[in-house]
Motif scaffolding. Sequence first.
Motif, PDB file in Angstrom:
ATOM      1  N   SER A 478      37.551  35.485  40.482  1.00  0.00           N
ATOM      2  CA  SER A 478      37.128  36.618  39.664  1.00  0.00           C
ATOM      3  C   SER A 478      37.512  36.412  38.205  1.00  0.00           C
ATOM      4  O   SER A 478      38.682  36.213  37.873  1.00  0.00           O
ATOM      5  CB  SER A 478      37.763  37.914  40.193  1.00  0.00           C
ATOM      6  OG  SER A 478      37.659  38.946  39.244  1.00  0.00           O
ATOM      7  N   ASP A 479      36.534  36.477  37.315  1.00  0.00           N
ATOM      8  CA  ASP A 479      36.812  36.367  35.887  1.00  0.00           C
ATOM      9  C   ASP A 479      37.700  37.514  35.409  1.00  0.00           C
ATOM     10  O   ASP A 479      38.562  37.327  34.546  1.00  0.00           O
ATOM     11  CB  ASP A 479      35.502  36.368  35.084  1.00  0.00           C
ATOM     12  CG  ASP A 479      34.716  35.085  35.267  1.00  0.00           C
ATOM     13  OD1 ASP A 479      35.319  34.066  35.654  1.00  0.00           O
ATOM     14  OD2 ASP A 479      33.496  35.100  35.031  1.00  0.00           O
ATOM     15  N   ASN A 480      37.483  38.703  35.970  1.00  0.00           N
ATOM     16  CA  ASN A 480      38.280  39.861  35.561  1.00  0.00           C
ATOM     17  C   ASN A 480      39.748  39.687  35.935  1.00  0.00           C
ATOM     18  O   ASN A 480      40.648  40.021  35.151  1.00  0.00           O
ATOM     19  CB  ASN A 480      37.734  41.136  36.214  1.00  0.00           C
ATOM     20  CG  ASN A 480      36.379  41.525  35.647  1.00  0.00           C
ATOM     21  OD1 ASN A 480      36.071  41.220  34.509  1.00  0.00           O
ATOM     22  ND2 ASN A 480      35.563  42.182  36.445  1.00  0.00           N
ATOM     23  N   THR A 481      39.995  39.159  37.136  1.00  0.00           N
ATOM     24  CA  THR A 481      41.382  38.933  37.554  1.00  0.00           C
ATOM     25  C   THR A 481      42.037  37.882  36.668  1.00  0.00           C
ATOM     26  O   THR A 481      43.183  38.048  36.229  1.00  0.00           O
ATOM     27  CB  THR A 481      41.434  38.494  39.024  1.00  0.00           C
ATOM     28  OG1 THR A 481      40.889  39.528  39.847  1.00  0.00           O
ATOM     29  CG2 THR A 481      42.864  38.221  39.464  1.00  0.00           C
ATOM     30  N   ARG A 482      41.329  36.796  36.399  1.00  0.00           N
ATOM     31  CA  ARG A 482      41.904  35.752  35.548  1.00  0.00           C
ATOM     32  C   ARG A 482      42.202  36.273  34.139  1.00  0.00           C
ATOM     33  O   ARG A 482      43.208  35.910  33.533  1.00  0.00           O
ATOM     34  CB  ARG A 482      40.960  34.542  35.481  1.00  0.00           C
ATOM     35  CG  ARG A 482      41.013  33.679  36.720  1.00  0.00           C
ATOM     36  CD  ARG A 482      40.446  32.299  36.429  1.00  0.00           C
ATOM     37  NE  ARG A 482      39.038  32.378  36.075  1.00  0.00           N
ATOM     38  CZ  ARG A 482      38.040  32.266  36.944  1.00  0.00           C
ATOM     39  NH1 ARG A 482      38.300  32.061  38.230  1.00  0.00           N
ATOM     40  NH2 ARG A 482      36.781  32.342  36.548  1.00  0.00           N
ATOM     41  N   PHE A 483      41.347  37.147  33.628  1.00  0.00           N
ATOM     42  CA  PHE A 483      41.604  37.712  32.304  1.00  0.00           C
ATOM     43  C   PHE A 483      42.881  38.552  32.316  1.00  0.00           C
ATOM     44  O   PHE A 483      43.698  38.471  31.393  1.00  0.00           O
ATOM     45  CB  PHE A 483      40.431  38.572  31.841  1.00  0.00           C
ATOM     46  CG  PHE A 483      40.721  39.323  30.567  1.00  0.00           C
ATOM     47  CD1 PHE A 483      40.828  38.649  29.366  1.00  0.00           C
ATOM     48  CD2 PHE A 483      40.921  40.694  30.581  1.00  0.00           C
ATOM     49  CE1 PHE A 483      41.128  39.331  28.186  1.00  0.00           C
ATOM     50  CE2 PHE A 483      41.217  41.380  29.422  1.00  0.00           C
ATOM     51  CZ  PHE A 483      41.316  40.702  28.214  1.00  0.00           C
TER      52      PHE A 483
END
Length: 760
Positions: A478-483
Motif C-alpha cells: 500500500s502506497d498510503n501505508t508506506r507514506f
Amino acid sequence: MESYENEIKECTEALSKDPSGASQLLVRRAKAYESLGHNDLAYADIRTAVQLDPRNLDAVDAAQRLVRLVLTPADSASSPNTIATTKDSAEAERLSRMQASLRTVSDGDDAAIASFVRFTAFVDVLRACDLETATPDERTLALAILSRLFNHPRAQESSSSSNSPSGSTYPMDLIKQTCAAHFVTVLDSTSKRDKTLAFSALSAIFQTSVSVGASILNRTSILEEVADCLEYESVDVQVAVADVLALACSDRTCRKNVAVYCGEYLARVVSKKDADERLKVAAGVAITKMTMVEDEDELGRQAGAQEAGNGDPGDLAADMMKLQLKDDKLADLFRDLIKNPKSERATLLNAVEGLAYSSLNASIKEKITADLAFLKSLFTLAQQPDTASNSPLTYGIATILANVTMYRPALTDEQKQLKRLRDLANAKNASKNPGGKLPAPDISADPRDDEPAVSSRCVALVKHGAVSALVSLAKATSDNTRFLVVQSLLHLATPQETRGTIIQQGGARLLLALSLHGDKETVACAAQALAKIAITMDPRVAFQPSQRLELVRPLLALARGEHQLRVFESLMALTNLVSVDEDVRNRVHREGGMTAIENAQFSDNIMIRRAATEALCNMMFCEPVYEMYATPGEGAPQNRIKLLLALSDVEDFQTRRAASGALAILAASPGACGMIVKEPRGLDVVVGLVSDEEKVEIQHRGVEIMRCLVEFGGKEMGDKLVEMGTHVRLAALVKDCEVMEIKGVAMETLKVMAASGVKM
C-alpha cells in the motif's frame, strides 16, 4: 517452469516474513500456481486475497478466471486439481450460478448488468455475504461480484458523462436502489437471522464501496427505524449493526446521521461494563470516528449546514457527558484489547482502527507513549506474520504511529488569519447564545502537541522499538501505508538523539530505498528524513560508501524544490557529505548539483543562502568545480567571484565564513586572484576580512587570500595593499594574535611584500 517455482518461493518467503501486502502477494503466487497447473492452490490463494481486500481488482480478475477452471472444469475426470467434485450438489449449483453472475458483471454490457441486478441472482449474491451461512467460496465470489459492480470502469464513465447523450448507461442508480430495497425488505423481517443477514450484506457493501453503502444507510427513516428497537435485539444482531455503523462513520453524512439517531445507544453500549466485547469495540470505533472529526462538522454547522431534524450531532457529546464517557475511556478500551493476546482478529482490527482515530487527541498520544506494555504489543503486532497479513491492520498501526509522532505544522500568514477569523466567529456565537453549546476547543493550542512534548514522545518510541516496527510495516504494498511509515520516520528523526538508533535499527537503509522509488511525496519525506540524519551524523559512520553516493540524487531533488525547510536541510546534509568524500563531491558535480547550490545562493531566506554557500565552499575541493571557478573569463566565471566577494561582506557570520573560505581556497590560483582584483570592491572586501573587529576564523581566511594576492601580484599588489594600510593591520596580527596559524601567515605575507621591494 523453474521461474514459476522461484516466484512461488519468493512470494511464500515474503508472506512469512511480513505479509502486510498479502493480497497482492497471493495474487502473484496464484498466477504462478496456475501456470504450473496447480489450479486448486491458485484458487485457494485468490479466495484469501479477495477476502483480505475486496477492492483488489487484480484479485477479482484472477478469481473470475480461476473459478471457471476450478469450480466448473470442462471434464472433471481429467482435471485432478478441481475442487468442484468435493462440493455437494446444492452448493455446486449455487457456485455455478454465482460464476455466471461474475461473468455477467465482468463481461456483459450495461443492459445485461441491469437485467442481472433486477432478478433473484443478485439477491443470491447479497445473501452470500453472510459469514455464518455462506461458504468461503460463496463469499469470495460475492465480494468479487460486488467489487466489480461498484467499481466498474463504466460506472466512472457514467458519473463523469451523465449529461452527455453519448455517455455510458451503466445502471449504478438501479444497483443502489436494488441494494437498498433488499436491505429494507430483509430488515423488516422478525427473524433474527434475517436481520443479521441484512447487516452482513450492508457491511460487505461498505467494504467494497463506501459511497454505495452510504447511499443505502442515509435513506429516509432507515437509521431511525434501526435505532428504535436496536437495544432489544439479540447480541448477534447488535454486533452486526455496530460493525456497519463503525464502517459507515468513515462517511461524513453517515457520521452525522449515526450521531443523531444512534449516538445515545452507542454511548450506553461502551459505558456498560458487562457488554459483549465485540459489540463494545465496534460501538467504540463508531463513537471515536464521530468525536475526532467534531471540528470539521462544527465548522459545517456554523456555516449554515445544520438541517432541521429530530436531533443534533452535538447531542452525542451530551450523551457521553451524561454517561461519564470520555475519549480517554474509549482509547483505554482499544489499548486494552490490543494488549490482550486473546482478542479475536475482527476485534483487534476494530480496536486498531478506533485508536487510529483516537490518537489525534494529544492526551491520548501521551497515554500511548507512556504505556510500555501497549507499545510492546503494538510493535509485536506490526511484525507478526499472522496478524500483519491484513492490510487495514498495518495501515491502522502506521496511522497510530504517524499521529503520535506528528509535529504541529507551522501556520502560514493566511492560515493564521483564517484561524483568527474562526476564533472570532466562535466568540460571537457564544455571546449570542450563552446558554447554548460551547464552541469546539482549539486543539491546535494544546501544549502536549508543542515541539518539546512531541520530541519527548519520539525519543521514547525509538527507545522502545518503533523503528523496527516501521521497517516491517514498510514492506506493505500500500502506497498510503508506506507514506505513513516514512512520515513517522521523518518525525522520529527530528530529535538529534534518536538518529543513531534509527541507523542501527535499519531505518536509514529503509529511507534510502524509499527515497529512490515511489510516489512524489513519499520520496520527498524519505529524503528529508535522510537529510536530518546526514546533517548531524558522521557520514562515514552512518552510511556505507555506496549509500553515500546513492544519497546524492534524492538530496539534490530536495534542493531543487520549493519547500524551504527541505531545501535548507538538504543543503546542510550535502555540506556534511561532500566534506568527507571525494567520490560524493564528484557525484554531486556529475548530477548537476552545482546549479542547484548556486541558485540557492540567491534565495531570500538567509538560512538557505548560508547553507548553499557552505556547501559550495566544501565543493571547492572537487577539481572540476575548482577549475570552473578559478579559470578566468568574462560572464559566469567573473560573476561567481563577484558573488563570493559580496557574500564575504554580509552581516551573517556563517555566510561570511563560508564565502571567504571558498575565496581562500580559490586564491591558490593566479586566475582567481586576477578576478578578485578585477572587481571594483574586491580588495576592499579582502582587507575588511582582517579588520580587528572580525572573528579569528575570518581573519585567517583574509590573510591567506592576501598572501596569495601578493605572491601572484608582486610589488604592484603590495604597493596597493600598503596604500590601504593593510601592512599595519598585518603587523598588529603578528604582534597580538593568539592563533599561531594566523600569526604565521601574516608574517609570511609581510616577508613576501618586503622581498618584492614594497616600502612599508
